[in-house]
Design a protein around this motif. Structure first.
Motif, mmCIF file in Angstrom:
data_model
loop_
_atom_site.group_PDB
_atom_site.id
_atom_site.type_symbol
_atom_site.label_atom_id
_atom_site.label_comp_id
_atom_site.label_asym_id
_atom_site.label_seq_id
_atom_site.Cartn_x
_atom_site.Cartn_y
_atom_site.Cartn_z
ATOM 1 N N PRO A 36 0.807 -1.229 0.000
ATOM 2 C CA PRO A 36 0.000 0.000 0.000
ATOM 3 C C PRO A 36 0.839 1.277 0.000
ATOM 4 O O PRO A 36 0.512 2.252 -0.674
ATOM 5 N N VAL A 37 1.938 1.274 0.747
ATOM 6 C CA VAL A 37 2.816 2.457 0.780
ATOM 7 C C VAL A 37 3.495 2.645 -0.567
ATOM 8 O O VAL A 37 3.688 3.770 -1.037
ATOM 9 N N ASP A 38 3.845 1.538 -1.214
ATOM 10 C CA ASP A 38 4.440 1.615 -2.546
ATOM 11 C C ASP A 38 3.441 2.204 -3.543
ATOM 12 O O ASP A 38 3.827 2.959 -4.440
ATOM 13 N N SER A 39 2.157 1.882 -3.391
ATOM 14 C CA SER A 39 1.127 2.452 -4.267
ATOM 15 C C SER A 39 1.040 3.961 -4.091
ATOM 16 O O SER A 39 0.914 4.713 -5.066
ATOM 17 N N ILE A 40 1.111 4.416 -2.852
ATOM 18 C CA ILE A 40 1.084 5.858 -2.579
ATOM 19 C C ILE A 40 2.303 6.534 -3.200
ATOM 20 O O ILE A 40 2.200 7.608 -3.807
ATOM 21 N N GLN A 45 4.600 10.095 -7.468
ATOM 22 C CA GLN A 45 5.656 10.319 -8.453
ATOM 23 C C GLN A 45 5.118 10.631 -9.846
ATOM 24 O O GLN A 45 5.821 11.236 -10.652
ATOM 25 N N VAL A 46 3.887 10.207 -10.130
ATOM 26 C CA VAL A 46 3.324 10.414 -11.468
ATOM 27 C C VAL A 46 3.155 11.903 -11.733
ATOM 28 O O VAL A 46 2.568 12.640 -10.929
ATOM 29 N N ILE A 47 3.663 12.358 -12.868
ATOM 30 C CA ILE A 47 3.575 13.770 -13.260
ATOM 31 C C ILE A 47 2.309 13.985 -14.068
ATOM 32 O O ILE A 47 2.104 13.348 -15.103
ATOM 33 N N ASN A 75 -8.233 -0.307 -2.619
ATOM 34 C CA ASN A 75 -7.724 0.242 -3.866
ATOM 35 C C ASN A 75 -6.197 0.286 -3.885
ATOM 36 O O ASN A 75 -5.575 0.128 -4.933
ATOM 37 N N LEU A 76 -5.600 0.486 -2.726
ATOM 38 C CA LEU A 76 -4.142 0.561 -2.641
ATOM 39 C C LEU A 76 -3.479 -0.803 -2.866
ATOM 40 O O LEU A 76 -2.271 -0.877 -3.072
ATOM 41 N N TRP A 77 -4.244 -1.869 -2.811
ATOM 42 C CA TRP A 77 -3.704 -3.214 -3.033
ATOM 43 C C TRP A 77 -3.833 -3.650 -4.489
ATOM 44 O O TRP A 77 -3.383 -4.746 -4.851
ATOM 45 N N LEU A 143 -2.111 3.165 -10.355
ATOM 46 C CA LEU A 143 -2.554 4.531 -10.620
ATOM 47 C C LEU A 143 -3.968 4.754 -10.087
ATOM 48 O O LEU A 143 -4.820 3.880 -10.134
ATOM 49 N N ARG A 144 -4.204 5.970 -9.604
ATOM 50 C CA ARG A 144 -5.473 6.290 -8.965
ATOM 51 C C ARG A 144 -6.663 6.110 -9.910
ATOM 52 O O ARG A 144 -7.744 5.688 -9.501
#
Length: 312
Positions: A36-40, A45-47, A75-77, A143-144
């Motif tokens: 989950p932290v990696d997803s955040i 980082q996405v521009i 969603n973060l998983w 991605l969100r």
């Protein structure tokens, strides 16, 4: 009397298969625990293109204020299956290669920073060549606004829309980041392991501390390269034509510099370090445990067989 084992010599005694199996367990545990932290980190980082329709709310705040926190957490998983599929084989190859190269480059030397770093670099080349396509799928699903419902669907759509090259366009950048990252991590880990535990006894506390310090230092140094890698791996999902047509490492670095200046190279720095410190600690602890576990049980089995033969 219980059989005693020299833990310090296990690296020489464990087979390639045992190192690979221990590495596979370590890889899955490392990636899944902090996913989950990696997803955040990926979302930070996405521009974005700067279009007014694109939300500008910080990703962490948008997650916390989501109408359904349970749904947001789930969603973060998204994309974790890609990590499970790739991390096991990739880390098995990673640690097996590392142990083989460490024996070749370091041997019986007590302290050989260059040898450990070189072994780590060789292990990284093997790991990233196998893991890169899985990492692309993982980040697309993280991605969100991702609409992919499964790893298979994501991989298929990326292949149909962007071709096979989409899975490897970030590989040179990934290697440019991972080789120094892993070289620093392996050398730092071995240094602190020797410093904290000169006797070389099996000590989980040592592996946790040495692994965490190695992860913190390596992730801090290589964050700018990770931002460029994320841009390239998620370019196909961007609304920005400039990003969608990014051609490689230097183009990605140029886009980051133009859009956000030097600060842009440290987007997602905090969650990346927060991910890598426990991830590295978990990975090394699990790896060293299973290496010890597999070797001691194999040794005990052989001792038992020898005693049976003596009785006969």
């Amino acid at each position: 009397m219980a059989e005693e084992y020299d833990y310090e010599s296990l690296g020489n005694n464990t087979s390639m298969g045992q190192n690979a199996l221990a590495g596979a367990f370590a890889g899955v545990a490392e990636h899944c625990a902090m996913y989950p932290v990696d997803s955040i980190k990926t979302r930070m980082q996405v521009i974005q293109s700067g279009r007014p329709t694109v939300p500008t709310t910080p990703v962490v705040n948008s997650t916390v204020t989501h109408p359904s926190f349970k749904a947001a957490s789930r969603n973060l998983w998204r994309g974790v299956n890609s990590v499970v599929l790739g991390a096991g084989p990739a880390h098995a190859l990673h640690f097996a290669t590392y142990e083989y190269c460490k024996e070749a480059f370091v041997g019986n030397e007590e302290h050989s920073t260059i040898g450990f770093a070189t072994a780590g670099a060789c292990a990284t080349l093997a790991h990233d060549g196998l893991m890169n396509p899985f990492d692309v799928v993982k980040q697309r699903m993280q991605l969100r606004d991702s609409t992919y419902r499964s790893v298979r669907e994501c991989a298929r759509q990326v292949y149909l829309k962007e071709g096979l090259g989409a899975f490897y366009i970030s590989l040179p950048t990934t290697l440019a980041m991972s080789v120094p990252f892993q070289s620093i991590q392996f050398a730092t880990y071995e240094y602190f392991r020797k410093y904290l535990n000169p006797a070389g006894d099996y000590d989980p506390k040592t592996h946790v501390i040495a692994g965490g310090l190695a992860g913190a230092f390596a992730s801090s140094v290589t964050t700018p390269l990770d931002v460029a890698k994320t841009l390239l791996q998620t370019r196909g999902s961007s609304h920005d034509p400039r990003i969608r047509n990014a051609t490689g490492f230097w183009d990605a670095m140029s886009i980051i510099k133009q859009r956000h200046g030097l600060r842009g190279f440290f987007r997602g720095y905090k969650p990346r370090v927060l991910t890598n410190v426990p991830s590295a600690a978990i990975s090394w602890t699990v790896y060293e445990y299973f290496k010890w576990f597999l070797d001691t049980h194999e040794s005990a089995r052989k001792v038992s067989q020898d005693k049976s033969l003596i009785r006969l």
